[in-house]
Design an enzyme around this catalytic site. Structure first.
Site, PDB file in Angstrom:
ATOM      1  N   LYS A 188      -0.554   3.501  -1.690  1.00 35.43           N
ATOM      2  CA  LYS A 188       0.823   3.941  -1.447  1.00 35.43           C
ATOM      3  C   LYS A 188       0.963   5.419  -1.830  1.00 35.43           C
ATOM      4  O   LYS A 188       0.382   5.852  -2.823  1.00 35.43           O
ATOM      5  CB  LYS A 188       1.785   3.134  -2.330  1.00 35.43           C
ATOM      6  CG  LYS A 188       2.040   1.714  -1.870  1.00 35.43           C
ATOM      7  CD  LYS A 188       3.045   1.024  -2.788  1.00 35.43           C
ATOM      8  CE  LYS A 188       3.215  -0.450  -2.438  1.00 35.43           C
ATOM      9  NZ  LYS A 188       3.868  -0.689  -1.138  1.00 35.43           N
ATOM     10  N   ARG A 216       1.296 -11.313   1.079  1.00 34.82           N
ATOM     11  CA  ARG A 216       1.129 -12.441   1.997  1.00 34.82           C
ATOM     12  C   ARG A 216      -0.232 -13.118   1.798  1.00 34.82           C
ATOM     13  O   ARG A 216      -0.383 -14.304   2.078  1.00 34.82           O
ATOM     14  CB  ARG A 216       1.355 -11.970   3.439  1.00 34.82           C
ATOM     15  CG  ARG A 216       0.366 -10.995   3.954  1.00 34.82           C
ATOM     16  CD  ARG A 216       0.836 -10.295   5.236  1.00 34.82           C
ATOM     17  NE  ARG A 216       1.866  -9.285   4.990  1.00 34.82           N
ATOM     18  CZ  ARG A 216       2.486  -8.590   5.935  1.00 34.82           C
ATOM     19  NH1 ARG A 216       2.206  -8.814   7.209  1.00 34.82           N
ATOM     20  NH2 ARG A 216       3.384  -7.679   5.631  1.00 34.82           N
TER      21      ARG A 216
HETATM   22  N1  BES Z   1       5.411  -4.925  -2.290  1.00 38.62           N
HETATM   23  C1  BES Z   1       5.439  -4.325  -1.013  1.00 38.62           C
HETATM   24  C2  BES Z   1       6.809  -4.454  -0.320  1.00 38.62           C
HETATM   25  C3  BES Z   1       7.971  -3.717  -0.939  1.00 38.62           C
HETATM   26  C4  BES Z   1       8.344  -2.480  -0.474  1.00 38.62           C
HETATM   27  C5  BES Z   1       8.730  -4.308  -1.923  1.00 38.62           C
HETATM   28  C6  BES Z   1       9.432  -1.830  -1.002  1.00 38.62           C
HETATM   29  C7  BES Z   1       9.818  -3.665  -2.480  1.00 38.62           C
HETATM   30  C8  BES Z   1      10.175  -2.427  -2.014  1.00 38.62           C
HETATM   31  C9  BES Z   1       4.417  -4.987  -0.099  1.00 38.62           C
HETATM   32  O1  BES Z   1       3.276  -5.464  -0.710  1.00 38.62           O
HETATM   33  C10 BES Z   1       3.997  -3.967   0.907  1.00 38.62           C
HETATM   34  O2  BES Z   1       3.503  -2.953   0.515  1.00 38.62           O
HETATM   35  N2  BES Z   1       4.214  -4.257   2.170  1.00 38.62           N
HETATM   36  C11 BES Z   1       3.869  -3.372   3.227  1.00 38.62           C
HETATM   37  C12 BES Z   1       3.384  -4.177   4.385  1.00 38.62           C
HETATM   38  C13 BES Z   1       2.777  -3.367   5.501  1.00 38.62           C
HETATM   39  C14 BES Z   1       1.510  -2.674   5.031  1.00 38.62           C
HETATM   40  C15 BES Z   1       2.480  -4.279   6.652  1.00 38.62           C
HETATM   41  C16 BES Z   1       5.130  -2.590   3.618  1.00 38.62           C
HETATM   42  O3  BES Z   1       6.207  -3.166   3.616  1.00 38.62           O
HETATM   43  O4  BES Z   1       5.002  -1.406   3.896  1.00 38.62           O
HETATM   44 ZN    ZN Z   2       1.774  -3.948  -0.920  1.00 39.17          ZN
END
Ligand code: BES
Ligand code: ZN
Ligand code: ZN
Length: 490
Positions: free
Chosen positions: A258, A332
């Site tokens: 990230k 997931r």
């Molecule tokens: N934990 C994050 C989702 C999240 C984002 C929670 C902002 C709370 C606030 C999750 O694991 C994630 O990073 N999801 C990705 C999925 C994508 C790579 C398909 C996302 O939402 O960007």
């Molecule tokens: Zn994530």
């Protein structure tokens, strides 16, 4: 904080301060006294008018529904919290349900009073200790003491369980590892006789072929834990309900790292697991008539030489193969194995997972709303209806076959990311659905709490940080379900 219902008129009760609600801008109500001040301060019955010299605070609320009461209490609390107010008195405000109206008062105060100050050298103590509620009722209703006290008691339990979940989420990632979650879960069993806890370590996960869960954990210095809490009711159980919680004690994104701005707050990625713990704690105290399980998938998602990679293919516990196209879609993967485990090991009548699963859900619904997904429209709308007065916002997001196409993989049974950048909350739900067996399709709900779980600005009774999203909604759902069984509706 103590709540006492007093069978005296408001004027006969002694307290440091008085809270008066102005309902729907009606400034002529008999509870309202200070019209001269209203004129001077140009108070029209909206917002807050705090009159410290008179020891009174007026708060405008739209109506007497539970959420208006909670928000109104929060405004009053915030107005007086810096003052040395030890006791506050207020009238009763009853909406359609006696019990829920008092529940809302208790929730408003207990949720508002939460603070996370573990890392402040100077801690401010809370002065407010006594909430005195007169049986003088806004609409002249006669207060049913049994229901009112039951409401206060339930409100306290539900709000404390919510605050308990907030503490878990707010704790820093250095301290809050999967092992810490294990300790907290075990600690709960010391408090409640009807609660058992089983801990499964990485060797168990290996033996169970939970390879997706293990892959997410691989680059972490902290071992993973599958934590299983079980509450058994005193009398015969009416239903077996299993909560599965995403317990990412930190989500760096993994190799699909990230950006720093997005990584910040990712200690909150354990909010689903924290909510499940809060729910089970309250279930013990409310003595709910259901067998309730919490299954928590606890791990970090980190980087390192042995990190799992985009391009990997993982064989999950269920046998379904998953192409990893983004290691940041890790929740997931953990849930896929935990949901499969929960179905085959526990055989639930109702299976609810909670997860801070997608940023897309926050983009789509905003920061205040949980996305509800599943295959049974009936179950989803029942959930939506029964949780209406919890104060949490929920919206049903429907699956469709076009979106199902998007998680197909060229080299495996499914991909962990969708091929389109649109509809990410639903495609994540559809991914999870791949791990729900036919006989559980209509018994499963997925709650994406990514928006409401953590807030970067204080609003209403929520402080900056964790909100305990999911705890209240599910407890309102379970309470209503229990009541309907009592009435023989089910
Ligand atoms: N934990 C994050 C989702 C999240 C984002 C929670 C902002 C709370 C606030 C999750 O694991 C994630 O990073 N999801 C990705 C999925 C994508 C790579 C398909 C996302 O939402 O960007
Ligand atoms: Zn994530
Ligand atoms: Zn995550």
């Amino acid at each position: 904080m103590n709540f006492t219902i007093i069978e005296k008129s408001l004027n006969e009760i002694n307290a440091d301060y008085e809270l008066i609600f102005v309902v729907n801008k009606d400034l002529n109500h008999k509870f309202i006294k200070d019209s001269k001040e209203f004129e001077f301060y140009n108070f029209k019955g909206e917002g807050v008018l705090n009159l410290p010299s008179l020891r009174r605070v007026y708060v405008g609320i739209k109506n007497t529904e539970p959420e208006s009461i909670r928000q109104g209490v929060a405004k009053a609390f915030n107005a007086i919290k810096e003052l040395n107010v030890k006791s506050i008195k207020m009238a009763s405000y009853v909406d359609s349900c006696y019990k829920m109206s008092f529940e809302a008062i208790a929730e408003g105060f207990v949720l508002s009073a939460y603070k996370f100050d573990r890392y402040k050298s100077e801690k401010k103590s809370l002065n407010l200790a006594e909430i005195l509620i007169s049986t003088d009722e806004f609409g002249g209703k006669e207060i049913k003491l049994y229901e009112a006290n039951l409401g206060l008691n339930h409100g306290k339990i539900i709000a404390n369980a919510t605050n308990f979940a907030k503490d878990i989420v707010n704790e820093i990632p250095e301290i809050y590892t999967p092992i810490k979650m294990e300790e907290d879960a075990k600690k709960l069993t010391l408090e409640y006789v009807n609660l058992e806890c089983k801990i499964h370590d990485e060797n168990y996960l290996k033996a169970q072929n939970m390879n997706a869960f293990l892959a997410v954990n691989r680059a972490s210095a902290h071992p993973p834990r599958l934590i299983h809490l079980k509450y058994t009711p005193k009398n015969e159980s009416l239903k077996k309900i299993v909560f599965v919680g995403k317990g990412l004690t930190y989500d760096s994104g993994g190799l699909s790292l990230k950006p720093s701005d997005y990584m910040l707050t990712m200690k909150s990625d354990k909010s689903g697991a924290a909510a499940a713990m809060g729910i089970i704690k309250a279930a013990c105290e409310l003595e709910l008539p259901f067998e309730i399980h919490a299954v928590l998938g606890a791990t970090e998602n980190m980087i390192g030489g042995d990190a799992y990679k985009p391009d990997d293919v993982l064989i999950t516990r269920s046998g379904v193969s998953v192409e990893v196209r983004n290691t940041d879609a890790e929740g997931r993967l953990v849930l896929a194995d935990c949901l499969d485990w929960a179905q085959s090991e526990l055989n639930p009548d109702l299976l609810i997972d909670m997860a801070t699963l997608t940023g897309a859900c926050v983009v789509g619904l905003g920061e205040y709303t949980t996305g509800v997904m599943g295959n049974s429209y009936e179950l989803q709308s029942e959930f939506k209806n029964f949780t209406k007065r919890s104060g949490e916002n929920l919206t049903i997001l429907e699956f469709n076959d076009h979106l199902r196409e998007l998680v197909k993989s060229n080299i495996a049974d499914i991909s962990n990311t969708a091929s389109s950048r649109y509809g990410g909350a639903i495609t994540a739900g559809i991914f999870l659905d791949k791990f729900i067996k036919d006989e559980y399709k209509d018994k499963w709900l997925h709650l994406d709490i990514a928006g409401p779980a953590y807030t970067e600005k204080a609003w209403g009774y929520n402080q900056i940080g964790a909100t305990g999203a999911g705890v209240r909604a599910n407890l309102y759902y379970l309470n209503k379900l229990a009541r309907n069984y009592e009435k023989g509706n089910k």
